[in-house]
Scaffold this motif. Structure first.
Motif, PDB file in Angstrom:
ATOM      1  N   LEU A 176       0.834  -1.205   0.000  1.00 61.42           N
ATOM      2  CA  LEU A 176       0.000   0.000   0.000  1.00 61.42           C
ATOM      3  C   LEU A 176       0.872   1.260   0.000  1.00 61.42           C
ATOM      4  O   LEU A 176       0.565   2.245  -0.673  1.00 61.42           O
ATOM      5  CB  LEU A 176      -0.946  -0.005   1.202  1.00 61.42           C
ATOM      6  CG  LEU A 176      -2.087  -1.035   1.129  1.00 61.42           C
ATOM      7  CD1 LEU A 176      -2.889  -1.048   2.425  1.00 61.42           C
ATOM      8  CD2 LEU A 176      -3.017  -0.747  -0.047  1.00 61.42           C
TER       9      LEU A 176
ATOM     10  N   GLU B  89       2.058   1.886  -3.335  1.00 61.16           N
ATOM     11  CA  GLU B  89       0.973   2.387  -4.189  1.00 61.16           C
ATOM     12  C   GLU B  89       0.603   3.830  -3.843  1.00 61.16           C
ATOM     13  O   GLU B  89      -0.302   4.393  -4.431  1.00 61.16           O
ATOM     14  CB  GLU B  89      -0.273   1.497  -4.033  1.00 61.16           C
ATOM     15  CG  GLU B  89      -0.074   0.059  -4.494  1.00 61.16           C
ATOM     16  CD  GLU B  89      -0.303  -0.113  -5.996  1.00 61.16           C
ATOM     17  OE1 GLU B  89      -0.631   0.874  -6.661  1.00 61.16           O
ATOM     18  OE2 GLU B  89      -0.147  -1.251  -6.474  1.00 61.16           O
TER      19      GLU B  89
ATOM     20  N   VAL C 268      -0.120   5.069  -0.521  1.00 59.06           N
ATOM     21  CA  VAL C 268      -0.823   5.326   0.744  1.00 59.06           C
ATOM     22  C   VAL C 268       0.224   5.725   1.790  1.00 59.06           C
ATOM     23  O   VAL C 268       1.189   4.990   2.017  1.00 59.06           O
ATOM     24  CB  VAL C 268      -1.608   4.076   1.216  1.00 59.06           C
ATOM     25  CG1 VAL C 268      -2.310   4.358   2.547  1.00 59.06           C
ATOM     26  CG2 VAL C 268      -2.622   3.650   0.157  1.00 59.06           C
TER      27      VAL C 268
ATOM     28  N   GLY D 295     -11.168   1.997   3.545  1.00 56.21           N
ATOM     29  CA  GLY D 295     -11.362   1.030   2.458  1.00 56.21           C
ATOM     30  C   GLY D 295     -12.820   1.033   2.040  1.00 56.21           C
ATOM     31  O   GLY D 295     -13.712   1.256   2.861  1.00 56.21           O
TER      32      GLY D 295
ATOM     33  N   ILE E 241      -9.134   3.870  -0.350  1.00 54.65           N
ATOM     34  CA  ILE E 241      -8.753   2.758  -1.239  1.00 54.65           C
ATOM     35  C   ILE E 241     -10.028   2.065  -1.702  1.00 54.65           C
ATOM     36  O   ILE E 241     -10.863   1.668  -0.883  1.00 54.65           O
ATOM     37  CB  ILE E 241      -7.878   1.722  -0.507  1.00 54.65           C
ATOM     38  CG1 ILE E 241      -6.697   2.390   0.184  1.00 54.65           C
ATOM     39  CG2 ILE E 241      -7.386   0.659  -1.496  1.00 54.65           C
ATOM     40  CD1 ILE E 241      -5.929   1.457   1.112  1.00 54.65           C
TER      41      ILE E 241
ATOM     42  N   LEU F  31      -6.921   5.527  -4.289  1.00 50.03           N
ATOM     43  CA  LEU F  31      -6.193   4.381  -4.853  1.00 50.03           C
ATOM     44  C   LEU F  31      -7.215   3.331  -5.281  1.00 50.03           C
ATOM     45  O   LEU F  31      -8.068   2.935  -4.491  1.00 50.03           O
ATOM     46  CB  LEU F  31      -5.254   3.816  -3.781  1.00 50.03           C
ATOM     47  CG  LEU F  31      -4.545   2.497  -4.126  1.00 50.03           C
ATOM     48  CD1 LEU F  31      -3.663   2.655  -5.359  1.00 50.03           C
ATOM     49  CD2 LEU F  31      -3.718   2.016  -2.928  1.00 50.03           C
TER      50      LEU F  31
ATOM     51  N   CYS G  73      -6.936  -1.068   7.147  1.00 48.28           N
ATOM     52  CA  CYS G  73      -7.854   0.080   7.093  1.00 48.28           C
ATOM     53  C   CYS G  73      -8.383   0.418   8.492  1.00 48.28           C
ATOM     54  O   CYS G  73      -8.508  -0.447   9.351  1.00 48.28           O
ATOM     55  CB  CYS G  73      -9.042  -0.239   6.179  1.00 48.28           C
ATOM     56  SG  CYS G  73      -8.578  -0.469   4.445  1.00 48.28           S
TER      57      CYS G  73
END
Ligand code: SF4
Length: 360
Positions: free
Chosen positions: A188, A191, A193, A201, A235, A258, A276
């Motif tokens: 994450l 990506e 985060v 989430g 996300i 994301l 999350c």
């Protein structure tokens, strides 16, 4: 029906698990009860590949076998291969949590001497222990359906008979290996985060059909407001088929969430949900995963029955307008989708904020 336990014959037990993610989570209390009642029995779980990650590191089973019915077990030759494997497994008994005729037929052809499951799908004659469904289960959560089968076959008491809800018996729990959690967090971070604030989430899809889905642009408004007012990082999760839903939501947002729809395995999805602080979701498999992980879960219900399939656990909240046609259990709404359109942006936002604050 106590025969399986009282004969003491069950050294090796095969359990045919359920086929869908949500059902598999809801069957966890039944697996936990089998483990408790048969502590010395070697338990092998036979499941389809796409749900097998749920049982990684599970303390309730000793082995997980894959029923790869689209691959090596496809067609007549594949089924024969599976039957041979089951026959060589040395199983004394098979417990069928899945309801299909085929599950009974495969275990019968494999020569497993004791075969137990619900008397459904015209398969009673294939079972040595065919259990009729207790009508009281209609008014209970689906976890009772699996748990009651186990208790009637193996137990002394039935949770269904208890005067008050037995949450410790019926709440699914998913455990996660620390290394999987670490890997998920690393991925994450790669990506984008930052884990600077709350991570929210979202599962805006629902494989069953559009009737279960809350409105995409409303998700977008809630998520923008959570980003702007709470500093949330968002996300979007889902399957490859659900990616257009996530992209449509992104198209309505000022913030850039994301999007991981179609980009995670089930085990990655589980581990990432565990990273999350809040999970907002339609009634879906990921909803059950989040609740079973103990993640604060805000579930939006309409066409389905929260009494039967709602998320379980103290950290789960359901928003449901209980419209007159609900639950219809339809895949597509034949009218105006009022069960979902009546859930407002404001109330989802306010509940999400309350849950984020309650989480500290
Ligand atoms: S028929 Fe009613 S409960 Fe079913 S999807 Fe439509 S509005 Fe929702």
């Amino acid at each position: 029906m106590k025969a399986l336990l009282e004969t003491g014959q069950v050294r090796r037990l095969l359990i045919r698990g359920t086929n869908w993610v949500g059902d598999s989570v809801m069957a966890i209390p039944a697996l936990r009860e089998v483990r408790r009642l048969l502590p010395r029995t070697h338990i092998t779980l036979l499941v389809l590949p796409w749900v097998s990650d749920i049982y990684q590191g599970s303390p309730w089973v000793d082995a997980v076998w894959l029923y790869d019915r689209k691959g090596r077990h496809a067609g007549a030759a594949g089924r024969i291969r599976l039957i041979r494997s089951l026959a060589q497994g040395g199983f004394d008994a098979a417990l069928l949590l899945q309801n299909a005729f085929e599950a009974a037929l495969l275990t019968r052809l494999a020569g497993i001497p004791l075969r137990a499951g619900y008397r459904r799908d015209a398969r009673g004659w294939l079972l040595t222990h065919a259990v009729s469904i207790d009508p009281r289960l209609e008014a209970r959560h689906q976890t009772y359906y699996y748990l009651d089968l186990v208790e009637r076959l193996l137990g002394r008491k039935r949770t269904l008979d208890a005067p008050s809800p037995a949450q410790e018996k019926t709440t699914p729990e998913l455990s996660l290996r620390p290394e999987d959690h670490t890997l998920a967090r690393q991925r994450l971070e790669q990506e984008g985060v930052g884990f600077r604030g709350k991570v929210v989430g979202v599962h805006p899809g629902a494989a069953y059909g559009s009737a279960k889905r809350w409105i995409g642009d409303r998700y977008a408004q809630v998520l923008d407001r959570l980003t702007q007012t709470q500093g949330a990082e968002v996300i979007l999760f889902g399957s490859r088929q659900e990616r257009p839903i996530a992209e449509s939501i992104c198209g309505h947002m000022a913030a850039r969430p994301l999007v991981l729809s179609g980009r995670t395995s089930l085990s990655e999805l589980i581990a990432m949900i565990a990273c999350c602080d809040l999970f907002i979701t339609n009634d879906s498999g990921p909803m059950h995963l989040a609740a079973a992980l103990g993640i604060p879960t805000l579930a939006l219900f309409g066409s389905t029955d929260q009494v039967a399939t709602g998320p379980l656990g103290s950290a789960a909240i359901v928003l449901n307008k209980n419209v007159e046609c609900s639950p219809c259990l339809l895949r597509e709404c034949p009218i105006d989708h009022r069960c979902m359109t009546r859930i407002t942006v404001e109330e989802v936002f306010q509940e999400a904020v309350r849950m984020l604050r309650a989480g500290g």
